[in-house]
Design an enzyme around this catalytic site. Structure first.
Site, PDB file in Angstrom:
ATOM      1  N   THR A  30       7.376  38.831   0.586  1.00  0.00           N
ATOM      2  CA  THR A  30       8.436  37.859   0.884  1.00  0.00           C
ATOM      3  C   THR A  30       8.126  36.995   2.099  1.00  0.00           C
ATOM      4  OG1 THR A  30       9.623  39.445   2.289  1.00  0.00           O
ATOM      5  CG2 THR A  30      10.188  39.403  -0.067  1.00  0.00           C
ATOM      6  N   CYS A  34      11.659  42.318   9.402  1.00  0.00           N
ATOM      7  CA  CYS A  34      13.004  42.890   9.578  1.00  0.00           C
ATOM      8  C   CYS A  34      12.985  43.944  10.674  1.00  0.00           C
ATOM      9  CB  CYS A  34      13.483  43.570   8.292  1.00  0.00           C
ATOM     10  SG  CYS A  34      13.421  42.542   6.816  1.00  0.00           S
ATOM     11  N   ARG A  63       8.447  35.297   8.941  1.00  0.00           N
ATOM     12  CA  ARG A  63       9.653  34.700   9.507  1.00  0.00           C
ATOM     13  C   ARG A  63      10.778  35.745   9.536  1.00  0.00           C
ATOM     14  NH1 ARG A  63       9.171  32.975   4.234  1.00  0.00           N
ATOM     15  NH2 ARG A  63      11.015  33.185   2.896  1.00  0.00           N
ATOM     16  N   CYS A  65      14.184  37.851   9.162  1.00  0.00           N
ATOM     17  CA  CYS A  65      15.153  38.139   8.106  1.00  0.00           C
ATOM     18  C   CYS A  65      16.520  37.570   8.494  1.00  0.00           C
ATOM     19  CB  CYS A  65      15.264  39.650   7.905  1.00  0.00           C
ATOM     20  SG  CYS A  65      16.531  40.171   6.726  1.00  0.00           S
ATOM     21  N   ASP A 438      20.507  64.449  47.013  1.00  0.00           N
ATOM     22  CA  ASP A 438      21.848  63.873  46.883  1.00  0.00           C
ATOM     23  C   ASP A 438      22.893  64.986  46.844  1.00  0.00           C
ATOM     24  OD1 ASP A 438      23.478  61.301  46.022  1.00  0.00           O
ATOM     25  OD2 ASP A 438      24.141  62.954  44.732  1.00  0.00           O
TER      26      ASP A 438
END
Length: 502
Positions: A30, A34, A63, A65, A438
């Site tokens: 595709t 993602c 690119r 999703c 502390d």
């Protein structure tokens, strides 16, 4: 690409949100990348590639999703936890250094040549500093497109792009759509009709769970009047940024922190987001941290009862160091009083139409002539710190060398283990910092059946490495202290009782 294919594929197949930000899943069939938790159908194994960053996936031609918004995932916890050059580079790039000074400026800050830095980043992150900054600019641009009414030209330059053409090309490449289409699909703008110029409302994602009690409670309990305030369930403060002052308002929600920003110059948006995320430690991996700490039976019940505690950090390392010195051997209320006097004497004025913020915390160079009613020894300590910061000998910014910073602090007069470890934990972001001396840590340890002496407690804490700073947050949570209270109590008039947090 990441070579541990089986582990990554298993995480992506189970849609485990814990791995969002750790790596990117790219699908060759595709051309889309993602986040691991993307709800889309799991792709075939032969069509999957894994990359360590969105920039690396973009470099490989993929690119983003449009369904899972990988650009909006939490950042990798790896870069906050590590202290090597690559991690320091990633923190500085997130802080906007490349946008402000270019790659040569980044390399100079780190003490490496541009070529060396490029080689190291490509080897580990899969992309060089320019590509990483470009991916970051694309995300900043998308935020501005979807949440403001700025023109595309204004957004292009506010995002750090050098031209409108570069802006358009990058948005089309990364998101496979035109900027105007992104705005159209965003629907109703987040800023609303009453938003003032330069104001944005954003969502800051994090890995669940998140326990806001000590995180926001600590910030509220130590809030300096004029610089910080609490309004209802929101923590507000001023920011000193490269192009002018800013104001942020942070409100915890179930799966994000709502962030309302008012900036003098939108070019500071990337930096402001990075500093808010750093302040709230939003890129941490709480499941991994809590899992290890639960291995200690003495700590397990506390961790289980309030899972997801973060380390409250800071928006400026120099500011935190000054505040740590002011807090030496005094109460929280006394430290706030000293800090408020410093702000009144040396702080720069700001305008806050929505609240009562009045000043920026003073920069180191403005503190040379400060006058406070403190013991002479602490005045010398503060003066030595201010001189080290002003001269550039000591750096406490996101990309500083942690070991070098700790070494320099240890040479300054009046800097003992407690002060150094608090600075390491809250300013330097060291996940393994441990202020064993502390008093609150020691009392909590004793109450939980652990050794109370600093030496014995440090030996016991070896089992908490490398997350001792988070163990400190759980120890503090076992005490009845104002830093564990959120939201703050209010009086009969509905006003926040800041005295309760002092």
């Amino acid at each position: 690409m990441i070579e541990d294919f089986e582990r990554c594929y298993q995480a992506a197949s189970s849609r485990d949100p814990r791995f969002d930000g750790w790596f990117i899943t790219a699908v060759t069939s595709t051309g889309i990348y993602c986040r691991p938790s993307c709800p889309a159908m799991t792709p075939k194994r032969e069509n999957v590639r894994f990359y360590p960053s969105a920039a690396a996936a973009q470099q490989a031609g993929f690119r983003a999703c449009k369904r899972c918004r990988p650009d909006a995932a939490p950042g990798s916890p790896e870069w906050d936890g590590r202290a090597d050059v690559v991690a320091r580079s990633m923190r500085l790039i997130a802080d906007g250094v490349v946008d402000r000074t270019g790659v040569p400026g980044l390399a100079e800050r780190l003490g490496y040549s541009v070529r060396q830095l490029q080689r190291m980043l490509v080897a580990e992150v899969g992309a060089g500093p320019i590509a990483i900054a470009r991916a970051q600019r694309a995300q900043t641009a998308r935020v501005l497109i979807e949440t403001t009414t700025l023109t595309m030209t204004e957004i292009a330059f506010a995002s750090g792009f050098s031209s409108v053409r570069q802006f358009n090309d990058t948005i089309r490449t990364v998101f496979a759509t035109a900027p105007t289409q992104l705005r159209r699909k965003a629907g109703e703008l987040s800023t609303g009709p009453d938003a003032s110029p330069g104001t944005l409302v954003l969502r800051l994602p994090f890995r669940r769970p998140l326990c806001p009690d000590n995180l926001f409670g600590h910030l509220a309990a130590t809030a300096i009047p004029g610089v910080e305030e609490v309004c209802g369930d929101a923590y507000r403060r001023t920011l000193r940024l490269a192009h002018g002052p800013g104001i942020v308002e942070l409100t915890p929600a179930v799966d994000h922190v709502t962030c309302r920003m008012t900036l003098s110059d939108l070019r500071d948006l990337t930096t402001a987001i990075a500093r808010c995320r750093w302040l709230l430690d939003l890129d941490a991996d709480p499941i991994a941290i809590d899992e290890l700490l639960c291995g200690d039976p003495a700590l397990a019940a506390v961790v289980t009862g309030s899972a997801g505690r973060r380390v409250p950090r800071c928006v400026d390392g120099a500011e935190l160091a000054v505040r740590a010195v002011l807090g030496q051997q005094v109460s929280t209320a006394a430290a706030r009083t000293h800090a408020a006097r410093i702000v009144a004497q040396c702080g720069e004025s700001v305008s806050d139409p929505r609240g009562g913020l009045t000043h920026l915390f003073p920069a180191p160079e403005a503190l040379e002539e400060v006058s406070l009613a403190m013991p002479a020894s602490r005045k010398r300590t503060l003066a030595a710190l201010v001189e080290a910061l002003r001269s550039g000998r000591l750096s406490l910014d996101p990309g500083c060398d942690r070991a070098e910073a700790v070494s320099i602090l240890s040479e300054l007069p009046g800097f003992g283990p407690w002060t150094i470890q608090v600075i390491a934990m809250r300013a330097l972001g060291d996940p393994d910092a441990f202020p064993a001396a502390d008093l609150g840590v020691r009392r909590a340890a004793q109450a939980l059946g652990m050794p109370a002496s600093p030496v014995a407690l440090t030996a016991h804490a070896e089992r908490w490495r490398p997350w001792r700073a988070y163990a400190v947050q759980y120890l503090w949570s076992a005490t009845d202290h104002a830093i564990n209270r959120w939201p703050l109590p209010v009086n009969g008039n509905g006003a926040v009782e800041l005295k309760e947090a002092a």
